[in-house]
Design an enzyme around this catalytic site. Structure first.
Site, short mmCIF file in Angstrom:
data_model
loop_
_atom_site.label_atom_id
_atom_site.label_comp_id
_atom_site.label_asym_id
_atom_site.label_seq_id
_atom_site.Cartn_x
_atom_site.Cartn_y
_atom_site.Cartn_z
N HIS A 17 0.85 -1.19 0.00
CA HIS A 17 0.00 0.00 0.00
C HIS A 17 0.88 1.24 0.00
O HIS A 17 1.87 1.32 0.73
CB HIS A 17 -0.92 0.01 1.23
CG HIS A 17 -2.08 0.95 1.10
ND1 HIS A 17 -3.33 0.54 0.70
CD2 HIS A 17 -2.16 2.29 1.28
CE1 HIS A 17 -4.14 1.58 0.65
NE2 HIS A 17 -3.45 2.66 1.01
N SER A 47 -5.96 5.29 8.51
CA SER A 47 -6.69 5.01 7.27
C SER A 47 -6.07 3.80 6.57
O SER A 47 -6.76 2.85 6.19
CB SER A 47 -6.62 6.25 6.36
OG SER A 47 -6.96 5.93 5.04
N LYS A 89 -7.42 -0.53 6.86
CA LYS A 89 -7.75 -1.32 5.66
C LYS A 89 -6.91 -2.59 5.63
O LYS A 89 -7.39 -3.67 5.30
CB LYS A 89 -7.51 -0.50 4.38
CG LYS A 89 -8.50 0.65 4.20
CD LYS A 89 -8.48 1.24 2.80
CE LYS A 89 -7.34 2.16 2.49
NZ LYS A 89 -7.41 3.49 3.08
N1 URA Z 1 -3.87 6.09 1.33
C1 URA Z 1 -4.87 5.77 2.19
O1 URA Z 1 -5.44 4.68 2.10
N2 URA Z 1 -5.19 6.63 3.14
C2 URA Z 1 -4.58 7.81 3.30
O2 URA Z 1 -4.92 8.54 4.20
C3 URA Z 1 -3.55 8.15 2.41
C4 URA Z 1 -3.21 7.27 1.42
#
Ligand code: URA
Length: 447
Positions: free
Chosen positions: A82, A183, A187
């Site tokens: 990510h 954030s 995920k």
């Molecule tokens: N990617 C994400 O999933 N969240 C963020 O806050 C920044 C980049």
């Protein structure tokens, strides 16, 4: 407990307990804490920051049970990568099919464009017919059958992040270490992963402008990941200039398809293959039950060569085609790029002087691309999948005065002049050839 008291506490620099943080985010989902109070809470966090403990509580509240993908019945190492967000960053469109081709499983909950940065879901949405609104069950089936899935946050998968993501974008509260960490890591905690590589961007086009800020964010996320039992490392990479040769959704899909066929811009190749090598190293660490170590040049090369084989022989490309098909997209678009959205207005941007491109500011490029229609000012805005920029000359390249060095694509011709002004404000041309840019800054390993 009242939301207003918790907002006041954070506004005045206090620390919130896990229970208080859950009260706010769960309350918003249930409809008892309205968006305006959640937005005020976000601004208080942006201004006051959060301790590591609070950030972990927020991450866990966002990834609460019931919001996780159930990959229990799926064989193979589950790994994801990510990025903290950048301009022209399309690496997951290559890494996901590549890892699947190599036998790993890659679930990836991604996002739409945030601020001036692009989002993987917006990029995928530019493929004709491809659905981005999928259920958790469909995601699990895709991972089982294709080997990877890229999905956005929904009411079922990452619902709190979906809400906070949109509110942060609309309230100028994106660039907060705690909010970015929660954030991303919420995920990733929902994905049922064994291992995770984080690409933490530093530079004008990232949310962490300085190397020190990027390091702090990387360390926080690596600790959260390893603390949750996911083998996690972070690679800090450069985002002072856009990555690769395209910015904008369909344009980036085209560039990714070329890359999957073995044709990469040098910086895109370097970043993608370094991340691939770290993913393979982490997958080995999972299988061998070892702690990820710093990679020697020799091992890095060995992993990169191994990954390259799967690009060179077309296996990664085939996986991408399989994915498009499984999602209801037109797989022909991978073979015939003419089937991807096309802009009606195309304008070359000419170099103002002779010399070498010393700087191509990623933030200015991202802003120019947004103006052309590739991004949205608010979450409700539509985007133009065909809009964006093709970069003919990259930092370090020589240019002649009046030579076209970038091309703008848009369906909103009235934006061209402003976009050009913004883009050129980020260009510096020098008489002397600039020093080579460092693309990979550091790797942050488990503590
Ligand atoms: N990617 C994400 O999933 N969240 C963020 O806050 C920044 C980049």
């Amino acid at each position: 407990m009242r939301a207003v008291d918790l907002i006041r506490k954070k506004r005045d620099g206090g620390a919130l307990s896990g229970e208080e943080i859950s009260f706010l985010v769960e309350g918003n989902l249930k409809g008892t804490v309205p968006d305006y109070q959640l937005a005020a809470f976000l601004m208080a966090v942006y201004n006051r920051g959060m301790s590591e403990e609070e950030t972990i509580s927020l991450t866990k509240a966002m990834a609460a049970p019931g919001r996780n993908l159930d990959l229990g019945g799926i064989q193979g190492v589950k790994i994801d990568k990510h990025s903290t967000g950048g301009v022209g960053d399309k690496t997951n469109l290559v890494l996901a099919p590549l890892m699947a081709a190599m036998g790993l499983k890659m679930p990836s909950i991604a996002g739409r464009g945030l601020g001036h940065t692009g989002g993987t879901i917006d990029k995928l949405a530019s493929i004709p017919g491809l659905r981005t609104d999928v259920t958790g069950g469909e995601v699990v089936e895709e991972i089982k059958n294709v080997g990877f899935s890229i999905c956005g946050q929904t009411g079922e998968i990452g619902p709190v992040d979906r809400k906070l993501y949109a509110l942060r974008d609309a309230t100028a509260t994106v660039e907060s270490t705690a909010l970015v960490a929660a954030s991303i890591m919420s995920k990733k905690l929902s994905e049922g992963l064994d291992a995770l590589v984080l690409d933490v961007k530093t530079g004008s086009g990232g949310f962490m402008r300085s190397l020190d800020e990027a390091r702090a964010l990387a360390r926080l996320m690596v600790d959260i990941g390893n603390g949750a039992g996911i083998k996690t490392v972070a690679v800090i990479t450069d985002m002072d200039a856009p990555l690769g040769r395209t910015v904008g959704n369909a344009l980036e899909v085209k560039e990714s398809i070329s890359a999957l066929k073995g044709r990469f811009a040098p910086d895109f190749l370097e970043v993608t293959m370094t991340l691939a090598a770290w993913m393979l190293h982490l997958a080995d660490s999972v299988s061998e039950e070892t702690t990820p170590q710093r990679l020697s040049e020799h091992l890095l090369k060995r992993y990169r060569d191994e990954a390259w084989d799967y690009i060179e022989h077309g296996d990664a490309f085939k996986k991408f085609v399989e994915f498009i098909d499984a999602r209801g997209g037109n797989p022909e678009a991978a073979f015939n790029q003419g089937l991807l959205p096309k802009a009606l207005h195309i304008k070359p941007v000419l170099s103002p002087w002779n010399g070498y491109i010393k700087r191509m500011d990623a933030f200015a490029t991202g802003q120019a691309s947004m103006l052309l229609g590739a991004g949205r000012a608010t979450m409700e805005d539509g985007i133009d999948p065909a809009a964006g920029i093709v970069i003919g000359k990259k930092p370090g390249d020589a240019v002649r005065a009046e030579e076209p060095f970038a091309t703008f694509y848009t369906n909103r011709p009235e934006t061209l002049a402003m976009a050009e002004e913004v883009f050129l404000s980020g260009i510096e041309i020098s008489d002397r050839e600039p020093a080579k840019r460092k693309l990979i800054h550091e790797v942050i390993l488990p503590s």
